[in-house]
Design an enzyme around this catalytic site. Structure first.
Site, PDB file in Angstrom:
ATOM      1  N   HIS A  52       1.612   4.380  -2.811  1.00  0.00           N
ATOM      2  CA  HIS A  52       1.305   5.603  -2.574  1.00  0.00           C
ATOM      3  C   HIS A  52       2.630   5.957  -3.766  1.00  0.00           C
ATOM      4  O   HIS A  52       2.607   6.920  -4.973  1.00  0.00           O
ATOM      5  CB  HIS A  52       1.841   6.106  -1.578  1.00  0.00           C
ATOM      6  CG  HIS A  52       0.665   6.147  -0.592  1.00  0.00           C
ATOM      7  ND1 HIS A  52      -0.763   7.036  -0.970  1.00  0.00           N
ATOM      8  CD2 HIS A  52       0.013   5.453   0.341  1.00  0.00           C
ATOM      9  CE1 HIS A  52      -1.345   6.514  -0.262  1.00  0.00           C
ATOM     10  NE2 HIS A  52      -1.315   6.224   0.522  1.00  0.00           N
ATOM     11  N   HIS A 101       0.806  -0.927   0.136  1.00  0.00           N
ATOM     12  CA  HIS A 101       0.308   0.030   0.172  1.00  0.00           C
ATOM     13  C   HIS A 101       1.066   1.573   0.335  1.00  0.00           C
ATOM     14  O   HIS A 101       0.254   1.608  -0.591  1.00  0.00           O
ATOM     15  CB  HIS A 101      -0.542   0.000   0.737  1.00  0.00           C
ATOM     16  CG  HIS A 101      -1.353   0.916   1.390  1.00  0.00           C
ATOM     17  ND1 HIS A 101      -3.167   1.540   0.377  1.00  0.00           N
ATOM     18  CD2 HIS A 101      -1.390   2.186   2.044  1.00  0.00           C
ATOM     19  CE1 HIS A 101      -3.193   3.032   0.955  1.00  0.00           C
ATOM     20  NE2 HIS A 101      -2.482   3.177   1.867  1.00  0.00           N
ATOM     21  N   GLU A 102       1.761   0.911   1.009  1.00  0.00           N
ATOM     22  CA  GLU A 102       2.608   2.653   0.859  1.00  0.00           C
ATOM     23  C   GLU A 102       3.739   2.939  -0.435  1.00  0.00           C
ATOM     24  O   GLU A 102       3.405   3.822  -1.024  1.00  0.00           O
ATOM     25  CB  GLU A 102       3.678   2.601   2.100  1.00  0.00           C
ATOM     26  CG  GLU A 102       2.439   2.466   3.560  1.00  0.00           C
ATOM     27  CD  GLU A 102       1.630   3.972   3.084  1.00  0.00           C
ATOM     28  OE1 GLU A 102       2.333   5.306   3.352  1.00  0.00           O
ATOM     29  OE2 GLU A 102       0.953   3.836   3.837  1.00  0.00           O
ATOM     30  N   GLU A 128      -5.871   7.421  -1.375  1.00  0.00           N
ATOM     31  CA  GLU A 128      -6.145   5.856  -0.923  1.00  0.00           C
ATOM     32  C   GLU A 128      -6.351   5.073  -1.485  1.00  0.00           C
ATOM     33  O   GLU A 128      -6.183   3.765  -1.679  1.00  0.00           O
ATOM     34  CB  GLU A 128      -6.348   5.628   0.686  1.00  0.00           C
ATOM     35  CG  GLU A 128      -6.209   7.441   2.044  1.00  0.00           C
ATOM     36  CD  GLU A 128      -4.967   6.822   2.178  1.00  0.00           C
ATOM     37  OE1 GLU A 128      -4.200   5.366   2.351  1.00  0.00           O
ATOM     38  OE2 GLU A 128      -3.859   7.193   1.940  1.00  0.00           O
TER      39      GLU A 128
END
Length: 267
Positions: free
Chosen positions: A142, A138-139, A200
């Site tokens: 980004h 997920h990070e 997100e």
């Protein structure tokens, strides 16, 4: 004087047309006034400052540190392979780093250029390799989506005419350094960016796909986010203050899993 605002609006529109890029996998167009060549060195400098700060304790040995590096490297290999296979290879030249930091914070992040930190406080929540891959994927999502650069670009675009135009035409280094300092802080004090719900969701989509590419079952992400949601009772951890985790988000992740499963071959 009445013509100033229309002229500035036209300048911003011209900049937006001049400098756009596309997010891998999702295909979303985004404003891109800052290149990796400008933002990645600034981010790497902030990352080095954090790691060298006397108050930061990097865990460099042991099972947990090895897990962070192993899973991180597996994600990096899968992501690099995907980017090259889909024509993005020339746009990304990440120098990946994965470090475990001793802290009670339930947190993790990835700076532009692939600089990743996982705080030991989140490990009891990740529990499994798949849980840790969910967080890191997920990070990294980004970063691959250039959300930080997009935030910088948006700030540049709304600045008074000269600064925005200079940003679009190449005189970016001073502005970029100032803005990266504002977004990420200096002297090892890293400020986690607060992303919109759309950003997100995009990071969730990318992260699920990346973990699947790396051989981790994306269906396990639901259990992780359920555990994260449970952490929000009382005072929410920093990770949740910037990364909303609720029933709506988990439902959205469940909708994204079938797409991610197309890339999952298991282990």
């Amino acid at each position: 004087m009445k013509r100033i605002k229309p002229l500035l609006a036209l300048a911003v529109i011209a900049i937006a047309v001049y400098a756009c890029s596309t997010v891998p996998l999702t295909g979303r167009s985004q404003l891109s006034l800052v290149s990796d060549d400008q933002i990645n060195p600034a981010a790497a400098q902030s990352y080095r400052q954090l790691l060298s700060d006397p108050s930061t304790k990097v865990i460099s040995s042991g099972t947990d540190a090895q897990r962070v590096k192993r899973i991180g490297n597996q994600l990096a290999v899968a992501i690099d392979r995907y980017l090259k296979a889909n024509g993005y290879g020339d746009q990304y030249n990440y120098q990946w780093e994965f470090n475990l930091i001793q802290s009670k914070e339930v947190n993790a992040w990835c700076m532009p250029g692939g600089k990743v930190a996982v705080y030991s406080g989140i490990l009891p929540v990740t529990q499994t390799d798949a849980g840790l891959a969910t967080v890191m994927g997920h990070e990294i999502g980004h970063a691959i989506a250039h959300h930080s650069a997009e935030a910088l670009s948006q700030q540049m675009a709304v600045q008074a005419g000269g600064s925005a135009i200079n940003a679009a035409t190449g005189n970016k280094s001073q502005t970029t350094q100032a803005l990266i300092g504002t977004l990420y802080g200096v002297g090892g004090q890293l400020a986690t960016l607060k992303y919109s719900r759309d950003k997100e969701n995009e990071a969730d989509r990318l992260g699920l796909t990346f973990m699947a590419m790396a051989g981790y079952d994306p269906r396990q992400a639901v259990a992780f986010w359920q555990r994260m949601a449970a952490q929000s009772q009382g005072a929410p951890p920093e990770f949740l203050s910037t990364h909303p985790s609720d029933a709506t988000r988990i439902a959205n992740i469940q909708k994204l899993i079938p797409e991610a499963m197309k890339y999952y071959k298991g282990k």
